[in-house]
Design a protein around this motif. Structure first.
Motif, PDB file in Angstrom:
ATOM      1  N   LEU A  40     -12.917  74.661  -1.407  1.00 41.17           N
ATOM      2  CA  LEU A  40     -11.619  74.212  -0.889  1.00 41.17           C
ATOM      3  C   LEU A  40     -11.661  72.719  -0.546  1.00 41.17           C
ATOM      4  CD1 LEU A  40     -10.637  77.237   1.391  1.00 41.17           C
ATOM      5  CD2 LEU A  40      -9.637  76.593  -0.815  1.00 41.17           C
ATOM      6  N   VAL A  41     -12.748  72.285   0.084  1.00 44.51           N
ATOM      7  CA  VAL A  41     -12.902  70.869   0.422  1.00 44.51           C
ATOM      8  C   VAL A  41     -12.905  70.019  -0.843  1.00 44.51           C
ATOM      9  CG1 VAL A  41     -14.504  69.139   1.358  1.00 44.51           C
ATOM     10  CG2 VAL A  41     -14.102  71.273   2.597  1.00 44.51           C
ATOM     11  N   ALA A  42     -13.662  70.456  -1.844  1.00 42.21           N
ATOM     12  CA  ALA A  42     -13.748  69.715  -3.100  1.00 42.21           C
ATOM     13  C   ALA A  42     -12.410  69.716  -3.832  1.00 42.21           C
ATOM     14  CB  ALA A  42     -14.836  70.326  -3.989  1.00 42.21           C
ATOM     15  N   LEU A  43     -11.684  70.831  -3.759  1.00 46.62           N
ATOM     16  CA  LEU A  43     -10.370  70.911  -4.412  1.00 46.62           C
ATOM     17  C   LEU A  43      -9.392  69.933  -3.770  1.00 46.62           C
ATOM     18  CD1 LEU A  43      -8.346  72.151  -6.347  1.00 46.62           C
ATOM     19  CD2 LEU A  43      -8.005  74.007  -4.699  1.00 46.62           C
ATOM     20  N   VAL A  44      -9.379  69.900  -2.454  1.00 48.06           N
ATOM     21  CA  VAL A  44      -8.499  68.962  -1.755  1.00 48.06           C
ATOM     22  C   VAL A  44      -8.862  67.524  -2.110  1.00 48.06           C
ATOM     23  CG1 VAL A  44      -7.856  68.054   0.514  1.00 48.06           C
ATOM     24  CG2 VAL A  44      -7.998  70.527   0.158  1.00 48.06           C
ATOM     25  N   ALA A  45     -10.160  67.232  -2.136  1.00 48.87           N
ATOM     26  CA  ALA A  45     -10.610  65.881  -2.483  1.00 48.87           C
ATOM     27  C   ALA A  45     -10.187  65.514  -3.903  1.00 48.87           C
ATOM     28  CB  ALA A  45     -12.129  65.780  -2.336  1.00 48.87           C
ATOM     29  N   SER A  46     -10.284  66.472  -4.820  1.00 46.32           N
ATOM     30  CA  SER A  46      -9.892  66.215  -6.212  1.00 46.32           C
ATOM     31  C   SER A  46      -8.403  65.909  -6.313  1.00 46.32           C
ATOM     32  CB  SER A  46     -10.226  67.435  -7.094  1.00 46.32           C
ATOM     33  OG  SER A  46     -11.609  67.657  -7.159  1.00 46.32           O
ATOM     34  N   VAL A  64      -9.012  66.037 -13.527  1.00 47.61           N
ATOM     35  CA  VAL A  64      -8.478  67.309 -14.013  1.00 47.61           C
ATOM     36  C   VAL A  64      -9.562  68.382 -14.002  1.00 47.61           C
ATOM     37  CG1 VAL A  64      -7.494  68.491 -16.012  1.00 47.61           C
ATOM     38  CG2 VAL A  64      -6.718  66.199 -15.421  1.00 47.61           C
ATOM     39  N   THR A  65     -10.758  68.015 -14.436  1.00 47.66           N
ATOM     40  CA  THR A  65     -11.872  68.960 -14.440  1.00 47.66           C
ATOM     41  C   THR A  65     -12.156  69.467 -13.037  1.00 47.66           C
ATOM     42  OG1 THR A  65     -12.891  67.847 -16.343  1.00 47.66           O
ATOM     43  CG2 THR A  65     -14.305  69.269 -15.016  1.00 47.66           C
ATOM     44  N   GLY A  66     -12.143  68.557 -12.065  1.00 49.51           N
ATOM     45  CA  GLY A  66     -12.395  68.950 -10.683  1.00 49.51           C
ATOM     46  C   GLY A  66     -11.351  69.913 -10.159  1.00 49.51           C
ATOM     47  N   ILE A  67     -10.083  69.619 -10.416  1.00 47.92           N
ATOM     48  CA  ILE A  67      -9.008  70.486  -9.937  1.00 47.92           C
ATOM     49  C   ILE A  67      -9.124  71.879 -10.550  1.00 47.92           C
ATOM     50  CG2 ILE A  67      -6.511  70.872 -10.008  1.00 47.92           C
ATOM     51  CD1 ILE A  67      -6.155  67.854  -9.717  1.00 47.92           C
ATOM     52  N   VAL A  68      -9.355  71.935 -11.853  1.00 50.61           N
ATOM     53  CA  VAL A  68      -9.463  73.231 -12.535  1.00 50.61           C
ATOM     54  C   VAL A  68     -10.680  74.003 -12.053  1.00 50.61           C
ATOM     55  CG1 VAL A  68      -9.831  74.359 -14.755  1.00 50.61           C
ATOM     56  CG2 VAL A  68      -8.224  72.459 -14.578  1.00 50.61           C
ATOM     57  N   PHE A  69     -11.826  73.338 -12.008  1.00 50.46           N
ATOM     58  CA  PHE A  69     -13.073  74.025 -11.639  1.00 50.46           C
ATOM     59  C   PHE A  69     -13.016  74.556 -10.216  1.00 50.46           C
ATOM     60  CE2 PHE A  69     -17.318  73.997  -9.750  1.00 50.46           C
ATOM     61  CZ  PHE A  69     -18.015  74.819 -10.619  1.00 50.46           C
ATOM     62  N   PHE A  70     -12.630  73.720  -9.270  1.00 56.48           N
ATOM     63  CA  PHE A  70     -12.646  74.151  -7.870  1.00 56.48           C
ATOM     64  C   PHE A  70     -11.526  75.132  -7.554  1.00 56.48           C
ATOM     65  CE2 PHE A  70     -14.836  69.941  -7.595  1.00 56.48           C
ATOM     66  CZ  PHE A  70     -16.099  70.469  -7.331  1.00 56.48           C
ATOM     67  N   THR A  71     -10.433  75.079  -8.310  1.00 58.55           N
ATOM     68  CA  THR A  71      -9.386  76.092  -8.155  1.00 58.55           C
ATOM     69  C   THR A  71      -9.913  77.452  -8.589  1.00 58.55           C
ATOM     70  OG1 THR A  71      -7.574  74.507  -8.481  1.00 58.55           O
ATOM     71  CG2 THR A  71      -7.092  76.830  -8.896  1.00 58.55           C
ATOM     72  N   ALA A  96     -21.778  73.807 -10.752  1.00 55.02           N
ATOM     73  CA  ALA A  96     -20.939  72.615 -10.575  1.00 55.02           C
ATOM     74  C   ALA A  96     -21.575  71.398 -11.246  1.00 55.02           C
ATOM     75  CB  ALA A  96     -20.721  72.347  -9.090  1.00 55.02           C
ATOM     76  N   ASN A  97     -22.864  71.213 -11.020  1.00 54.73           N
ATOM     77  CA  ASN A  97     -23.557  70.072 -11.636  1.00 54.73           C
ATOM     78  C   ASN A  97     -23.608  70.192 -13.152  1.00 54.73           C
ATOM     79  OD1 ASN A  97     -24.308  68.496  -9.300  1.00 54.73           O
ATOM     80  ND2 ASN A  97     -25.762  70.104  -8.786  1.00 54.73           N
TER      81      ASN A  97
END
Length: 203
Positions: A40-46, A64-71, A96-97
């Protein structure tokens, strides 16, 4: 003042590191009982990092990758039961890495992801030059390899009894610092070489 191969300001190139902030935040926060919060933290940051780009009419691959992955990770945390989440809890950071490494290295076949940031501070007529393209290929390769190696180290850490702090934290942090330094140094070196060669031809 850092410079790009075009001699412009390095605002876009400097933002490359900030593009990794959600992924780094996920690595830092994620744990056996905190990986859902980390997602959730990473999604908000993205999303926060993407908003300014959308406002300017551009969207970057890494955002875009961050939003999709963390969602996806956050949704899996909501819909799967505890038993099904054991694998994800164990391998969330490695996954993730690996994803960010794959996206970065995969972009080399099309447009190196760092080029999207470099274009923000480089005149359009420079974008098609061999030096600009080559510089971003090298930078993208370096970042991709750093996250690929971090994923491998995390996988090893899951299978050894000792040294996990070195594998999960010390070495990855050193690699990130070296990547940042290289991102600052390499374009400046290319810029200096171009000007030196130009001066030599002029003489």
């Amino acid at each position: 003042m850092e410079t790009t191969p075009s001699g412009g300001r390095p605002r876009g190139r400097g933002n490359v590191f900030f593009a990794f902030v959600p992924w780094i935040a996920f690595d830092v926060v994620a744990g056996p009982s905190t990986w859902e919060l980390a997602a959730l933290v990473a999604l908000v940051a993205s999303v926060v990092l993407t908003v300014p780009d959308v406002a300017h009419g551009s969207v970057k691959l890494l955002d875009v990758t961050g939003i999709v992955f963390f969602t996806v990770i956050a949704l899996l945390g909501l819909v799967l039961d505890r038993h099904d989440l054991i694998w994800l809890e164990t391998y969330a950071q490695v996954l993730a890495n690996a994803v960010i490494a794959g996206v970065a290295l995969g972009s080399l076949a099309f447009v190196p992801f760092t080029e999207q940031y470099a274009r923000e501070s480089t005149p359009r007529e420079i974008w098609g030059t061999p030096a600009f393209r080559r510089t971003n290929q090298v930078l993208t390769l370096v970042w991709g390899l750093v996250f690929a190696l971090t994923a491998v180290l995390g996988l090893i850490a899951l299978r050894v009894a000792g040294g996990t702090d070195w594998l999960n934290w010390v070495i990855p942090v050193v690699l990130l610092v070296l990547a940042v330094r290289f991102t600052e140094w390499y374009p400046a070196r290319v810029h200096e070489r171009i000007h030196r060669d130009g001066a030599a031809r002029g003489a």
